[in-house]
Design an enzyme around this catalytic site. Structure first.
Site, PDB file in Angstrom:
ATOM      1  N   ASP A   1     -75.468 -33.389   3.670  1.00  0.00           N
ATOM      2  CA  ASP A   1     -75.542 -32.156   4.454  1.00  0.00           C
ATOM      3  C   ASP A   1     -74.848 -31.052   3.664  1.00  0.00           C
ATOM      4  O   ASP A   1     -74.505 -31.238   2.493  1.00  0.00           O
ATOM      5  CB  ASP A   1     -74.913 -32.359   5.846  1.00  0.00           C
ATOM      6  CG  ASP A   1     -73.398 -32.420   5.790  1.00  0.00           C
ATOM      7  OD1 ASP A   1     -72.834 -32.542   4.668  1.00  0.00           O
ATOM      8  OD2 ASP A   1     -72.760 -32.346   6.848  1.00  0.00           O
TER       9      ASP A   1
ATOM     10  N   LYS B   1     -82.118 -36.014   5.647  1.00  0.00           N
ATOM     11  CA  LYS B   1     -80.714 -36.119   6.063  1.00  0.00           C
ATOM     12  C   LYS B   1     -80.594 -36.942   7.350  1.00  0.00           C
ATOM     13  O   LYS B   1     -79.799 -37.874   7.416  1.00  0.00           O
ATOM     14  CB  LYS B   1     -80.119 -34.717   6.273  1.00  0.00           C
ATOM     15  CG  LYS B   1     -78.644 -34.747   6.638  1.00  0.00           C
ATOM     16  CD  LYS B   1     -78.112 -33.360   6.962  1.00  0.00           C
ATOM     17  CE  LYS B   1     -78.614 -32.914   8.304  1.00  0.00           C
ATOM     18  NZ  LYS B   1     -78.107 -31.602   8.713  1.00  0.00           N
TER      19      LYS B   1
END
Ligand code: SF4
Length: 120
Positions: free
Chosen positions: A42, A24
């Site tokens: 996310d 991420k």
């Protein structure tokens, strides 16, 4: 410093080699700092994509990312990440999505399956 000659790498795969940088974060850095077509997933992006139906039975953020980048044009990867995050933060909230105020109702899988039935 040793592995990249003191420079932050631009590629997601390379960024992930830095201790503490997961996929991420690597996607966010590649996208925001280096303007690469990367779509970070996310918790908001993961939830909202599944609810709308942009992803299908994705079990992990990586699975969701792979599905999203397959269908979202590369030129929109970066901005799509921000759209989905903001939508998840302010409208399609985790505990109580505000479907009554959401412009995506006509396109949303979750709305069709749940809220539409309640309204009848
Ligand atoms: S209609 Fe509801 S579940 Fe669907 S995206 Fe909007 S807020 Fe989320």
């Amino acid at each position: 410093m040793e592995n990249f000659n003191g420079h932050l790498p631009e590629q997601v795969d390379e960024l992930q080699k830095i201790p503490g940088v997961g996929r991420k974060s690597a996607n966010v850095i590649a996208s925001v700092a280096f303007n690469k077509p990367a779509l970070a997933v996310d918790t908001h992006v993961f939830r909202v994509s599944a609810r709308i139906g942009l992803t299908h039975h994705a079990r992990t953020p990586l699975e969701a990312e792979k599905q999203l980048v397959r269908y979202i044009p590369e030129s929109l990867h970066s901005i799509a990440h921000h759209w989905l995050i903001l939508h998840g933060r302010y409208i399609c909230k985790a505990r109580k999505p505000e479907c009554d105020h959401c412009g995506l109702q006509p396109y949303c899988k979750y709305y069709k399956q749940n809220k539409k039935q309640e309204a009848i």
